[in-house]
Write an enzyme that holds these catalytic residues in place. Structure first.
Site, PDB file in Angstrom:
ATOM      1  N   LYS A  13       0.831  -1.215   0.000  1.00  0.00           N
ATOM      2  CA  LYS A  13       0.000   0.000   0.000  1.00  0.00           C
ATOM      3  C   LYS A  13       0.860   1.258   0.000  1.00  0.00           C
ATOM      4  O   LYS A  13       0.594   2.199  -0.750  1.00  0.00           O
ATOM      5  CB  LYS A  13      -0.934   0.019   1.218  1.00  0.00           C
ATOM      6  N   ARG A  88      -9.549   0.253   9.404  1.00  0.00           N
ATOM      7  CA  ARG A  88      -9.260  -1.162   9.670  1.00  0.00           C
ATOM      8  C   ARG A  88     -10.460  -1.900  10.245  1.00  0.00           C
ATOM      9  O   ARG A  88     -10.417  -3.115  10.364  1.00  0.00           O
ATOM     10  CB  ARG A  88      -8.084  -1.291  10.638  1.00  0.00           C
ATOM     11  N   ARG A 127      12.402  -6.983   5.171  1.00  0.00           N
ATOM     12  CA  ARG A 127      12.346  -5.555   5.490  1.00  0.00           C
ATOM     13  C   ARG A 127      12.873  -5.294   6.903  1.00  0.00           C
ATOM     14  O   ARG A 127      13.569  -4.318   7.140  1.00  0.00           O
ATOM     15  CB  ARG A 127      10.909  -5.044   5.328  1.00  0.00           C
ATOM     16  N   ARG A 133      12.757  -1.738  11.366  1.00  0.00           N
ATOM     17  CA  ARG A 133      11.569  -1.103  11.950  1.00  0.00           C
ATOM     18  C   ARG A 133      10.981  -2.014  13.015  1.00  0.00           C
ATOM     19  O   ARG A 133      10.692  -3.182  12.748  1.00  0.00           O
ATOM     20  CB  ARG A 133      10.512  -0.836  10.864  1.00  0.00           C
ATOM     21  N   ARG A 144       0.006  -8.825  14.153  1.00  0.00           N
ATOM     22  CA  ARG A 144      -0.625  -7.759  13.360  1.00  0.00           C
ATOM     23  C   ARG A 144      -1.425  -8.336  12.194  1.00  0.00           C
ATOM     24  O   ARG A 144      -2.527  -7.881  11.882  1.00  0.00           O
ATOM     25  CB  ARG A 144       0.431  -6.789  12.818  1.00  0.00           C
TER      26      ARG A 144
END
Length: 186
Positions: A13, A88, A127, A133, A144
C-alpha cells in the site's frame, strides 16, 4: 478523489500510495507513518502508541481518527487523499464516512491488494533485516496480520455494498499493481 488502499501490512500500500502522490499530487494519509511520527516525537501519546504496537495490538479508533482528521484539510487542498492503513474496522469506516460527509465529500474508490500471507511473512522478515523497523519484527508481524484478518474482513462487504470495492493482485509487480489501481480510479 478519495481512495482507500486496502490490504494487510506489507502488502504494498505504501509503495503504491507514494506513486500516486508523485503522479497525481494526492496526499497520503498513512496511519503507520503518523503513528511512527508520534512515537519518534517522544510525546505521551507516542509512548502509548509504542507500547501498543510493540505488543502487536492496534491503537484505539479514537487516536487513529483524530490523526486522520488533523490531516484532512491538507488532503482537500491537494484534491484528494489516499487512505493507507485506515480504516481497519467497520466502526472506523463509518466514522470516516461521517467525517467526510460533513465536509461534502466521500470515499470514491477502495482497492484491495490481495496477497499471500506466507509471502508477506517473507517480505516482512527481509524488510526487518534491512530497515530494522520495530513494527516489522516477524513475531509481532504475525500478531498484526492475525488482527488485520480478524478485524478487517467485515470491511469487504461494507465497501462492496457501496459499489466502491475493486481488487488487485498484490503479489504482482509494482507496475501491474499500479495499472490495476489506475484502472480503478478511471
Amino acid at each position: 478523489m478519495n481512495l482507500i488502499l486496502f490490504g494487510p501490512p506489507a502488502a504494498g500500500k505504501g509503495t503504491q500510495a507514494k506513486r500516486l502522490v508523485e503522479e497525481k499530487g494526492m496526499v497520503q494519509l498513512s496511519t503507520g507513518d503518523m503513528l511512527r511520527a508520534a512515537i519518534a516525537s517522544g510525546s505521551e501519546l507516542g509512548l502509548k502508541v509504542k507500547d501498543v504496537l510493540a505488543r502487536g495490538d492496534l491503537v484505539t479508533d479514537e487516536i487513529v481518527i483524530a490523526l486522520i482528521e488533523d490531516r484532512l484539510t491538507e488532503a482537500e487542498a491537494a484534491g484528494g487523499a489516499i487512505f493507507d492503513g485506515f480504516p481497519r474496522t467497520v466502526a472506523q469506516a463509518e466514522a470516516l464516512d461521517a467525517m467526510l460527509a460533513k465536509r461534502g465529500v466521500q470515499i470514491d474508490a477502495v482497492v484491495r491488494l490481495k496477497v499471500d500471507d506466507s509471502a508477506l511473512l517473507e517480505r516482512i522478515a527481509k524488510r526487518y533485516a534491512e530497515q530494522g523497523r520495530p513494527d516489522d519484527n516477524p513475531e509481532t508481524f504475525v500478531v498484526r496480520l492475525e488482527a488485520y484478518n480478524r478485524n478487517t474482513a467485515p470491511l469487504l462487504p461494507y465497501y462492496e455494498a457501496q459499489g466502491k470495492l475493486t481488487e488487485a493482485d498484490g503479489m504482482g509487480s509494482i507496475e501491474s499493481v499500479a495499472k490495476a489501481i489506475d484502472e480503478a480510479l478511471a
